[in-house]
Design an enzyme around this catalytic site. Structure first.
Site, PDB file in Angstrom:
ATOM      1  N   GLU A 116       1.323   4.611   1.504  1.00  0.00           N
ATOM      2  CA  GLU A 116       1.376   6.021   1.849  1.00  0.00           C
ATOM      3  C   GLU A 116       0.247   6.709   1.107  1.00  0.00           C
ATOM      4  OE1 GLU A 116       6.051   6.641   2.855  1.00  0.00           O
ATOM      5  OE2 GLU A 116       5.372   7.135   0.835  1.00  0.00           O
ATOM      6  N   TYR A 127      -9.073   2.732   3.759  1.00  0.00           N
ATOM      7  CA  TYR A 127      -7.957   1.978   4.321  1.00  0.00           C
ATOM      8  C   TYR A 127      -8.178   1.676   5.806  1.00  0.00           C
ATOM      9  CZ  TYR A 127      -5.749   3.715   0.056  1.00  0.00           C
ATOM     10  OH  TYR A 127      -5.459   4.028  -1.237  1.00  0.00           O
TER      11      TYR A 127
END
Length: 159
Positions: A116, A127
């Site tokens: 998260e 990411y």
């Protein structure tokens, strides 16, 4: 001339490294977003089964300049925290820590990793480049120092 990331050591850490981790975290996370963990939170999770702390160390001094913290349960692994000292940003160290996390996950037989991240955090690009894709959102997940709240984006990657 060699770049810093060519000589940074990536190695396992332990509860004995909490002071180093807290120093990096205090410098790396802007308090206004509420993303950083407390020392108590770190100390509480470190002894749990499947939790790993990895440090990025300077080549000369051996000082901690970054870290990742993750937890593996059966065939899934969650990247709980990743941070790099701001003075070492944009040198590939965050990518090295992320690559190390994915490598360890594969070696442990993990088939899915997730994390998260605050919506709008510049790390989202790192990411996404590594193959993570959005799979969810947690509204008002982070509590900023000024009372503001920020959404978290959940990202996942099938290994």
């Amino acid at each position: 001339m060699a770049t810093v990331e060519q000589h940074v050591r990536i190695e396992p850490g332990s509860s004995a490294d909490l002071d180093k981790v807290m120093t990096v975290m205090d410098h790396a996370f802007d308090r206004r977003f509420g993303e950083a963990w407390t020392r108590s939170q770190l100390g509480g999770i470190m002894p749990m089964a499947g939790v790993s702390l990895i440090l990025a160390r300077e080549p000369d001094s051996g000082g901690a300049i970054g870290f990742s913290l993750f937890r593996t349960v059966v065939d899934e692994s969650e990247l709980l925290l990743i941070a790099v000292e701001p003075s070492h940003h944009r040198r590939g160290i965050g990518g090295m820590l992320l690559h190390d996390f994915l490598h360890r996950a594969r070696n442990d037989g993990v088939t899915r990793v997730h994390l998260e991240v605050r919506d709008g955090n510049s790390a989202v690009a790192l990411y996404r480049k590594a193959g993570f894709a959005p799979v969810g959102r947690r509204r008002n997940y982070y509590h900023g120092s000024d009372g503001r709240r920020f959404d978290a984006v959940t990202l996942a990657y099938q290994l």
